[in-house]
Design an enzyme around this catalytic site. Structure first.
Site, short mmCIF file in Angstrom:
data_model
loop_
_atom_site.label_atom_id
_atom_site.label_comp_id
_atom_site.label_asym_id
_atom_site.label_seq_id
_atom_site.Cartn_x
_atom_site.Cartn_y
_atom_site.Cartn_z
N ARG A 182 3.86 -20.25 18.04
CA ARG A 182 3.54 -19.55 16.80
C ARG A 182 4.66 -19.79 15.79
O ARG A 182 5.81 -19.48 16.06
CB ARG A 182 3.36 -18.05 17.07
CG ARG A 182 3.15 -17.25 15.82
CD ARG A 182 2.79 -15.78 16.10
NE ARG A 182 2.69 -15.11 14.82
CZ ARG A 182 3.53 -14.16 14.39
NH1 ARG A 182 4.51 -13.72 15.17
NH2 ARG A 182 3.40 -13.64 13.20
N HIS A 184 5.35 -15.31 6.48
CA HIS A 184 6.37 -14.56 7.22
C HIS A 184 7.52 -14.30 6.23
O HIS A 184 8.63 -14.75 6.42
CB HIS A 184 6.81 -15.34 8.46
CG HIS A 184 7.45 -14.49 9.53
ND1 HIS A 184 7.03 -14.48 10.84
CD2 HIS A 184 8.48 -13.62 9.48
CE1 HIS A 184 7.79 -13.65 11.54
NE2 HIS A 184 8.68 -13.11 10.73
N GLU A 209 3.41 -8.84 9.94
CA GLU A 209 3.98 -7.50 9.79
C GLU A 209 3.99 -7.01 8.35
O GLU A 209 5.05 -6.88 7.73
CB GLU A 209 5.40 -7.46 10.35
CG GLU A 209 5.49 -7.87 11.81
CD GLU A 209 6.88 -7.65 12.41
OE1 GLU A 209 7.81 -7.32 11.65
OE2 GLU A 209 7.02 -7.80 13.63
N ASN A 230 2.84 -7.45 17.31
CA ASN A 230 4.27 -7.60 17.56
C ASN A 230 4.78 -6.26 18.09
O ASN A 230 4.52 -5.22 17.49
CB ASN A 230 5.02 -7.94 16.26
CG ASN A 230 4.63 -9.31 15.71
OD1 ASN A 230 3.84 -10.04 16.31
ND2 ASN A 230 5.19 -9.66 14.56
N TYR A 280 8.19 -4.21 19.87
CA TYR A 280 9.60 -4.21 20.29
C TYR A 280 10.06 -2.92 20.93
O TYR A 280 10.90 -2.94 21.82
CB TYR A 280 10.51 -4.52 19.09
CG TYR A 280 10.41 -5.96 18.65
CD1 TYR A 280 11.16 -6.96 19.26
CD2 TYR A 280 9.53 -6.34 17.63
CE1 TYR A 280 11.04 -8.29 18.88
CE2 TYR A 280 9.40 -7.67 17.25
CZ TYR A 280 10.17 -8.64 17.88
OH TYR A 280 10.05 -9.96 17.51
N GLU A 335 4.73 -11.26 19.19
CA GLU A 335 6.21 -11.25 19.21
C GLU A 335 6.64 -10.17 20.17
O GLU A 335 6.11 -9.05 20.16
CB GLU A 335 6.80 -10.87 17.84
CG GLU A 335 6.85 -11.98 16.84
CD GLU A 335 7.53 -11.56 15.53
OE1 GLU A 335 8.42 -10.68 15.55
OE2 GLU A 335 7.15 -12.11 14.49
C1 FCB Z 1 10.18 -8.94 13.63
C2 FCB Z 1 10.07 -10.13 12.72
C3 FCB Z 1 10.79 -11.35 13.23
C4 FCB Z 1 12.11 -11.01 13.88
C5 FCB Z 1 11.94 -9.91 14.89
C6 FCB Z 1 13.21 -9.53 15.60
O1 FCB Z 1 9.99 -7.77 12.90
O2 FCB Z 1 8.72 -10.47 12.52
O3 FCB Z 1 10.94 -12.25 12.16
O4 FCB Z 1 13.03 -10.71 12.93
O5 FCB Z 1 11.41 -8.77 14.27
#
Ligand code: FCB
Length: 470
Positions: A85, A129, A174, A297, A299, A372
Site C-alpha cells: 500500500r 496521504h 485518515e 488503520n 494503533y 496500517e
Molecule cells: C498514521 C499515518 C501514517 C503514520 C502512522 C504512524 O496515522 O497514516 O502516515 O504516520 O500513523
C-alpha cells in the site's frame, strides 16, 4: 524453533488469499521534491516553517524512494509481501492541484506499479496521504469546498492512467488526521488552528472521497479511516459522555458518513455547528456511495475522562499544538495502564478485535483490511542486526487479533504493517522509527530488522504450497 514459537505460527495461519502487506506514503519516503516537475505540497511548506517539525526535519530526501524504488520492491519480494500500500503525491501529478497533468509524475507510478506486478505484489494505491498541493491550500485548502472537486479531477486522471495496473483504489488516508490535526490542533500541515474550519475540512475530505469514488468508477474502491477503541475511565455519566464524544468524532463521524451516508446527530450537536453551514443537499448521498472495502488503520486505545484538568490528548505532541477535539476540548485522556510504544501510544491488540467486530456489528456488510498497524520503538543497530523484539511482539499480537476477528466472522481480507521501512514521521521528523526495515538516514542503506525476518517467515508459512504443520 521452540514449542512456543511453533504454537504461535499455527495460531497465525490465515485463510487462503489473505493479503500480507506493508504500507508507506509518498511524502514520508519519496524525497525528490523538486524533481520531474513536482509542485510544492503543504508538507514542503510546513516543514520549512520554524518550530513546526521536530529538529527542522523535512522530506526533501526522505528515504530517497523516488530513486530507490526498485531496491525497495526487491526488499518487499524478499519479505514475500503479497500486497503493498503506497500513496500518490498529488503535486507530482498536478503541480498546482488543478489543470494539466504532469506526465513525468505519472510515469514514476507506472514504473513503481510495473515493478510491483513483476514481483507478484498487488499494488494498493491511496490517492491522498496528506500532501495537498500548496496552491490549493493558498486558495483555502480543505475548508474550501472547491478542493473536493479538484480532488475528484485528480483521482480520475490517476485512475485513467493506472487502472490497467492497480486493482484496489483508496481515496483519503485518515480524514480525521487531515482535518483535525491539520486545521484544529495545527500539529500537521497546514498547521491552522481554526476549529470550525477543521469541521468544514472534515466534511470536504469526506465529500472528496465520495466524488472521487464516482469519478473513478473503479473496479474495487475503498475508504480509509483510523479507528480507536475508546473506553471511559469510570462508569460516571461524565466519563461515559466523554467516551461517546471521542468515539463520535474519531470513529462514528467517518464510519457513519462513508457506510451509511449520514452524520451522527449527537456528534453534529457536539460540534456546535449548524449542519447547513457546511453540508449541501446531495452531499451525504455522494459520501455514502457504495464502496467495496474499508481500510482500517489501527494503533491504540484511548481511555477518556470528562473530569477537567487532564491531558488534552493521548500522547504528547512534539510541537506546540491546540486540541484537535473540536467541541469536546474539555475531555481528558488518562493512562490506561498498558505498556506504550516510543510514541507513548498504549499497546492494546484487544482494541483491534473490538473495532473490527464493531464495524461488522453496527454497519452494513463490508469487507475490511487492516491497512496500517505497527509501532515505533527506539531501535538499536548492533553488529548489523536490529533485535526489535518489541515490534515483533506488537505485530504478532495484532496479527493474532486479526485472526480472532476473522474467527468472530469479520470479513477481514488482509493486513498491512506500518511501515515497510523507517521514514519521516510527520511532526516527529526522523525521530521515530516505525519500519520493519531499518534505514540509515545518512547512507540510505536498508537492513531487515528481526521483525521483518519474522514477518517474512509468517508469510512463508501461509503460502498455499507450503502448508503449516498445524
Ligand atoms: C498514521 C499515518 C501514517 C503514520 C502512522 C504512524 O496515522 O497514516 O502516515 O504516520 O500513523
Amino acid at each position: 524453533m521452540t514449542t512456543q514459537e511453533e504454537q504461535t505460527r499455527s495460531d497465525l495461519c490465515f485463510p487462503p488469499g489473505f493479503s500480507f502487506g506493508a504500507a508507506t506514503s509518498a511524502y514520508q519516503i519519496e524525497g525528490a521534491v523538486t524533481e520531474d516537475g513536482r509542485g510544492v505540497s503543504i508538507w514542503d511548506t510546513f516543514t520549512k516553517t520554524p518550530g513546526r517539525v521536530l529538529n527542522g526535519h523535512h522530506g526533501d530526501v526522505a528515504m530517497d524512494h523516488y530513486h530507490r524504488f526498485a531496491e525497495d520492491v526487491a526488499i518487499m519480494a524478499e519479505l514475500g509481501l503479497t500486497a503493498y500500500r503506497f500513496s500518490v503525491s498529488w503535486p507530482r501529478i498536478q503541480p498546482t492541484g488543478s489543470g494539466a497533468i504532469n506526465q513525468k509524475g505519472l510515469d514514476f507510478y507506472r514504473r513503481l506499479t510495473d515493478e510491483l506486478l513483476e514481483h507478484g505484489i498487488d499494488p494498493w494505491l491511496t490517492l491522498y496521504h496528506w500532501d495537498l498541493p500548496q496552491a490549493l491550500e493558498d486558495q483555502g485548502g480543505w475548508p474550501d469546498r472547491d478542493t473536493a472537486y479538484r480532488f475528484a479531477d485528480y483521482a480520475a486522471a490517476v485512475h485513467e492512467a493506472l487502472k490497467d495496473r492497480v486493482h484496489t483504489w483508496s481515496t483519503v488516508n485518515e480524514p480525521w488526521c487531515a482535518a483535525f490535526l491539520g486545521y484544529a490542533s495545527g500539529e500537521h500541515a497546514p498547521g491552522r488552528r481554526e476549529p470550525q474550519n477543521a469541521i468544514r475540512g472534515a466534511h470536504h475530505l469526506n465529500l472528496a472521497h465520495g466524488l472521487a469514488v464516482q469519478a473513478m468508477n473503479a473496479r474495487r474502491v475503498g475508504g480509509c479511516v483510523n479507528l480507536y477503541a475508546v473506553t471511559p475511565e469510570t462508569d460516571s455519566e461524565r466519563d461515559l459522555d466523554a467516551a461517546r464524544r471521542i468515539d463520535g468524532l474519531q470513529n462514528r463521524f467517518f464510519l457513519d458518513a462513508l457506510l451509511t451516508g449520514r452524520y451522527p446527530e449527537d456528534v453534529l450537536a457536539d460540534l456546535r455547528m449548524e449542519p447547513e453551514d457546511f453540508i449541501q443537499p446531495g452531499d451525504m448521498k455522494t459520501i455514502g456511495a457504495p464502496i467495496d472495502v474499508l481500510l482500517v488503520n489501527y494503533y491504540s486505545r484511548f481511555t477518556v475522562s470528562g473530569a477537567p484538568g487532564g491531558k488534552a490528548s493521548a500522547a504528547a505532541a512534539p510541537t506546540d499544538s491546540a486540541s484537535p477535539w473540536v467541541g469536546s476540548e474539555h475531555v481528558s485522556f488518562v493512562d490506561g495502564g498498558r505498556p506504550v510504544t516510543a510514541m507513548g501510544w498504549e499497546i492494546d491488540e484487544a482494541g483491534l478485535v473490538e473495532v473490527l467486530t464493531r464495524v461488522m456489528r453496527d454497519y452494513p456488510p463490508i469487507a475490511m483490511v487492516v491497512s496500517e498497524n505497527g509501532a515505533a520503538f527506539d531501535d538499536v543497530l548492533t553488529d548489523g542486526r536490529v533485535h526489535d523484539r518489541e515490534r515483533r511482539a506488537y505485530v504478532e499480537a495484532h496479527l493474532g487479533a486479526c485472526k480472532e476477528a476473522i474467527e468472530a466472522g469479520v470479513p477481514l481480507e488482509g493486513y498491512f504493517a506500518w511501515s515497510l521501512m523507517d521514514n519521516f514521521e510527520w511532526a516527529w521528523g526522523y525521530g521515530k522509527r516505525f519500519g520493519l526495515v531499518h534505514v540509515d538516514f545518512e547512507t540510505q542503506e536498508r537492513l531487515l530488522k528481526d521483525s521483518a525476518l519474522w514477518y517474512a517467515e509468517i508469510i512463508r508459512q501461509n503460502r498455499p504450497h507450503e502448508p503449516t504443520d498445524s
